[in-house]
Scaffold this motif. Structure first.
Motif, PDB file in Angstrom:
ATOM      1  N   SER A  59       0.848  -1.185   0.000  1.00  0.00           N
ATOM      2  CA  SER A  59       0.000   0.000   0.000  1.00  0.00           C
ATOM      3  C   SER A  59       0.887   1.240   0.000  1.00  0.00           C
ATOM      4  N   TYR A  60       0.562   2.180  -0.910  1.00  0.00           N
ATOM      5  CA  TYR A  60       1.305   3.438  -1.024  1.00  0.00           C
ATOM      6  C   TYR A  60       0.373   4.587  -0.651  1.00  0.00           C
ATOM      7  N   ASN A  61       0.877   5.457   0.160  1.00  0.00           N
ATOM      8  CA  ASN A  61       0.095   6.613   0.578  1.00  0.00           C
ATOM      9  C   ASN A  61       0.964   7.856   0.441  1.00  0.00           C
ATOM     10  N   LEU A  62       0.457   8.863  -0.274  1.00  0.00           N
ATOM     11  CA  LEU A  62       1.231  10.077  -0.516  1.00  0.00           C
ATOM     12  C   LEU A  62       0.439  11.287  -0.040  1.00  0.00           C
ATOM     13  N   LEU A  63       1.109  12.119   0.718  1.00  0.00           N
ATOM     14  CA  LEU A  63       0.535  13.370   1.191  1.00  0.00           C
ATOM     15  C   LEU A  63       1.355  14.518   0.607  1.00  0.00           C
ATOM     16  N   LEU A  64       0.763  15.275  -0.300  1.00  0.00           N
ATOM     17  CA  LEU A  64       1.465  16.387  -0.928  1.00  0.00           C
ATOM     18  C   LEU A  64       1.544  17.556   0.052  1.00  0.00           C
ATOM     19  N   ILE A  65       2.762  18.051   0.246  1.00  0.00           N
ATOM     20  CA  ILE A  65       2.973  19.197   1.126  1.00  0.00           C
ATOM     21  C   ILE A  65       3.039  20.493   0.325  1.00  0.00           C
ATOM     22  N   ASP A  66       3.852  20.511  -0.737  1.00  0.00           N
ATOM     23  CA  ASP A  66       3.970  21.735  -1.516  1.00  0.00           C
ATOM     24  C   ASP A  66       4.629  21.416  -2.849  1.00  0.00           C
ATOM     25  N   ILE A  85       4.642   3.860   3.032  1.00  0.00           N
ATOM     26  CA  ILE A  85       4.562   2.590   2.313  1.00  0.00           C
ATOM     27  C   ILE A  85       4.363   1.475   3.329  1.00  0.00           C
ATOM     28  N   GLU A  86       3.441   0.583   3.040  1.00  0.00           N
ATOM     29  CA  GLU A  86       3.131  -0.536   3.934  1.00  0.00           C
ATOM     30  C   GLU A  86       3.114  -1.827   3.142  1.00  0.00           C
ATOM     31  N   TRP A  87       3.574  -2.892   3.771  1.00  0.00           N
ATOM     32  CA  TRP A  87       3.444  -4.226   3.193  1.00  0.00           C
ATOM     33  C   TRP A  87       3.311  -5.234   4.330  1.00  0.00           C
ATOM     34  N   SER A  88       2.793  -6.381   3.998  1.00  0.00           N
ATOM     35  CA  SER A  88       2.508  -7.416   5.005  1.00  0.00           C
ATOM     36  C   SER A  88       3.598  -8.481   4.967  1.00  0.00           C
ATOM     37  N   GLN A  89       4.121  -8.824   6.143  1.00  0.00           N
ATOM     38  CA  GLN A  89       5.147  -9.853   6.296  1.00  0.00           C
ATOM     39  C   GLN A  89       4.765 -10.694   7.514  1.00  0.00           C
ATOM     40  N   ASN A  90       4.025 -11.777   7.258  1.00  0.00           N
ATOM     41  CA  ASN A  90       3.435 -12.566   8.338  1.00  0.00           C
ATOM     42  C   ASN A  90       4.482 -13.217   9.241  1.00  0.00           C
ATOM     43  N   ASP A  91       5.674 -13.448   8.727  1.00  0.00           N
ATOM     44  CA  ASP A  91       6.713 -14.088   9.551  1.00  0.00           C
ATOM     45  C   ASP A  91       7.241 -13.170  10.643  1.00  0.00           C
ATOM     46  N   LEU A  92       6.859 -11.914  10.607  1.00  0.00           N
ATOM     47  CA  LEU A  92       7.294 -10.961  11.634  1.00  0.00           C
ATOM     48  C   LEU A  92       6.178 -10.634  12.623  1.00  0.00           C
ATOM     49  N   SER A  93       5.139 -11.433  12.673  1.00  0.00           N
ATOM     50  CA  SER A  93       4.022 -11.183  13.595  1.00  0.00           C
ATOM     51  C   SER A  93       4.292 -11.853  14.946  1.00  0.00           C
ATOM     52  N   SER A 126      14.015   6.547 -14.549  1.00  0.00           N
ATOM     53  CA  SER A 126      13.658   6.282 -13.160  1.00  0.00           C
ATOM     54  C   SER A 126      14.901   6.448 -12.299  1.00  0.00           C
ATOM     55  N   HIS A 127      14.675   6.626 -11.001  1.00  0.00           N
ATOM     56  CA  HIS A 127      15.783   6.667 -10.060  1.00  0.00           C
ATOM     57  C   HIS A 127      15.348   5.988  -8.773  1.00  0.00           C
ATOM     58  N   LEU A 128      16.317   5.525  -8.001  1.00  0.00           N
ATOM     59  CA  LEU A 128      16.046   4.742  -6.805  1.00  0.00           C
ATOM     60  C   LEU A 128      15.411   5.609  -5.724  1.00  0.00           C
ATOM     61  N   TYR A 129      14.376   5.064  -5.098  1.00  0.00           N
ATOM     62  CA  TYR A 129      13.699   5.781  -4.028  1.00  0.00           C
ATOM     63  C   TYR A 129      14.421   5.508  -2.712  1.00  0.00           C
ATOM     64  N   GLU A 130      14.782   6.563  -2.007  1.00  0.00           N
ATOM     65  CA  GLU A 130      15.483   6.444  -0.735  1.00  0.00           C
ATOM     66  C   GLU A 130      14.470   6.248   0.391  1.00  0.00           C
ATOM     67  N   MET A 131      14.483   5.050   0.944  1.00  0.00           N
ATOM     68  CA  MET A 131      13.528   4.717   1.991  1.00  0.00           C
ATOM     69  C   MET A 131      14.090   5.083   3.361  1.00  0.00           C
ATOM     70  N   ASN A 132      13.193   5.338   4.288  1.00  0.00           N
ATOM     71  CA  ASN A 132      13.606   5.656   5.663  1.00  0.00           C
ATOM     72  C   ASN A 132      14.310   4.455   6.279  1.00  0.00           C
ATOM     73  N   THR A 145       6.815   2.130   6.618  1.00  0.00           N
ATOM     74  CA  THR A 145       7.882   3.118   6.580  1.00  0.00           C
ATOM     75  C   THR A 145       7.309   4.416   6.052  1.00  0.00           C
ATOM     76  N   GLN A 146       7.803   5.516   6.569  1.00  0.00           N
ATOM     77  CA  GLN A 146       7.302   6.820   6.156  1.00  0.00           C
ATOM     78  C   GLN A 146       8.437   7.832   6.226  1.00  0.00           C
ATOM     79  N   ALA A 147       8.401   8.750   5.279  1.00  0.00           N
ATOM     80  CA  ALA A 147       9.462   9.752   5.216  1.00  0.00           C
ATOM     81  C   ALA A 147       8.977  10.932   4.402  1.00  0.00           C
TER      82      ALA A 147
END
Length: 402
Positions: A59-66, A85-93, A126-132, A145-147
């Motif tokens: 799941s991708y969620n974007l909040l535009l600031i400016d 960004i959210e994803w499900s990983q059942n082995d970490l529950s 395209s370019h690589l997205y820098e994740m938190n 994760t959110q940034a």
């Protein structure tokens, strides 16, 4: 009594300290247990456990600031956005009741598997997205994760209605797929519920709307695509570009109201051409060389140039017209003048008037000047009428101002 109060307070403080220490130990125990699992040690992707009935979900969620900047020459847009960004990983529950009801912990992104994401900035780039580097893992196995990111992507600028234009630009977030598992992508976007005008300086562009859609590529892989609709703030350009150009166009017909004998007609038009050259230099700096259509502002500029050229030709014709007056005296008047007088100082003995030939020439010059003035008035009316019709058509019939 005082000792009893102090003793009770000490027991309460010790109890709180023990409870807080227990919470800290439980939190560290959850982190330790998660790090010992094979999914963390080997960093297995959760797509291995996916099936056709249970696809891998992100799941991708974007909040535009400016909207920070729009580079018109290179056709790039830069925005500031909050990406989640959210994803499900059942082995970490885990079962939260066994860990003092702790529902989530924070892990470093280097300790578990994280997806490799790319920002699609154009049709092929395209370019690589820098994740938190910090991830929030919940007891249900949901990883989040959110940034706050500065994102720059390509935007095809339409200059047809410049500076009264609105642009729609978009970019996509694409997950690098190393496994042949089906992905279920759910892009969402939302607006800020709180006003941030006190913290953000208004720029050249105003955000009208933004939305997101799910696209499918040639390999049937889904990815979210976010689109932004922005409008240029036009007050500055109306004051500095459009209004002076329209004023120059309106002032050109005024050359026909300047008396011919002053000799200022040509210098007046040269001044108009100089101001038009300044506008031409400005337009060449703000518009790219890859234009496919002619903008309305360029049409207005070309009309001013053509109008100035026509006014210059008409003025030259009017200015040079008096040179032919000495050749336009009728022969009958010339012969009559030569039979009555001998030189220029001779006068009629009865009336004392100048020579008939001098009267005729003076009368012809006056009549010619009146005809020149009349031609100037006609040219002024013609140029003004054509200019008025053109401006009304350009501003109100073409949809330039919306």
């Amino acid at each position: 009594m005082l000792y009893s109060v102090i003793l009770i307070s000490g027991f309460v403080a010790c109890g709180l300290s023990v409870e807080q220490s227990t919470k800290h130990d439980t939190y560290e125990r959850i982190r330790s247990d998660l790090m010992k699992r094979s999914v963390s040690v080997q960093k297995y992707p959760p797509e291995l456990d996916c099936t056709d009935d249970r696809p891998f979900r992100m799941s991708y969620n974007l909040l535009l600031i400016d909207v920070l900047d729009v580079d018109q020459i290179n056709q790039l847009m830069s925005i500031l956005a909050f990406v989640q960004i959210e994803w499900s990983q059942n082995d970490l529950s885990w079962n939260s009741t066994e860990y003092d009801n702790i529902e989530s912990v924070i892990l470093d992104s280097s300790t578990i598997w994280v997806p490799t994401l790319h920002i699609l900035v154009g049709s092929k780039d395209s370019h690589l997205y820098e994740m938190n580097k910090k991830l929030v893992v919940s007891s249900s196995g949901l990883v989040r994760t959110q940034a706050r990111n500065y994102i720059t992507f390509r935007c095809k600028i339409d200059f047809n209605k410049y500076p009264f234009d609105s642009q729609t630009c978009s970019f996509g977030i694409y997950k690098e797929n190393l496994m042949m598992a089906k992905n279920d992508v759910k892009p969402t976007c939302r607006r800020s519920s709180a006003s941030n005008k006190d913290y953000i300086t208004e720029g050249e562009w105003e955000t009208l709307d933004y939305f997101c859609q799910t696209f499918q590529d040639e390999n049937h892989k889904k990815y979210p695509r976010y689109s932004f609709v922005v409008r240029r703030r036009r007050v500055y350009y109306v004051i500095t570009v459009v209004f002076p150009m329209v004023l120059t166009s309106v002032m050109i017909p005024l050359v026909f109201l300047i008396p011919t004998k002053t000799g200022e007609k040509i210098s007046y038009l040269v001044t108009m051409f100089t101001s038009t050259a300044i506008f031409l230099s400005y337009i060449s700096t703000v518009m790219p060389r890859s234009l496919s259509d002619t903008p309305y502002l360029a049409v207005l500029l070309m009309e001013v140039l053509c109008e100035g050229l026509c006014a210059m030709l008409a003025t030259l014709w009017v200015v040079n017209k008096p040179d032919s007056v000495q050749f336009s005296v009728p022969k009958s008047l010339t012969k009559a003048g030569n039979s009555k007088v001998i030189n220029e100082n001779q006068k009629d003995t009865t009336t004392g008037d100048p020579l008939v030939s001098l009267e005729s020439r003076t009368s012809l010059k006056v009549d010619h000047q009146l005809r020149i003035k009349q031609v100037d008035r006609i040219l002024f009316i013609c140029f003004t009428s054509v200019e008025f019709i053109f401006l009304c058509f350009l501003f109100f019939s073409t949809g330039w101002i919306n």
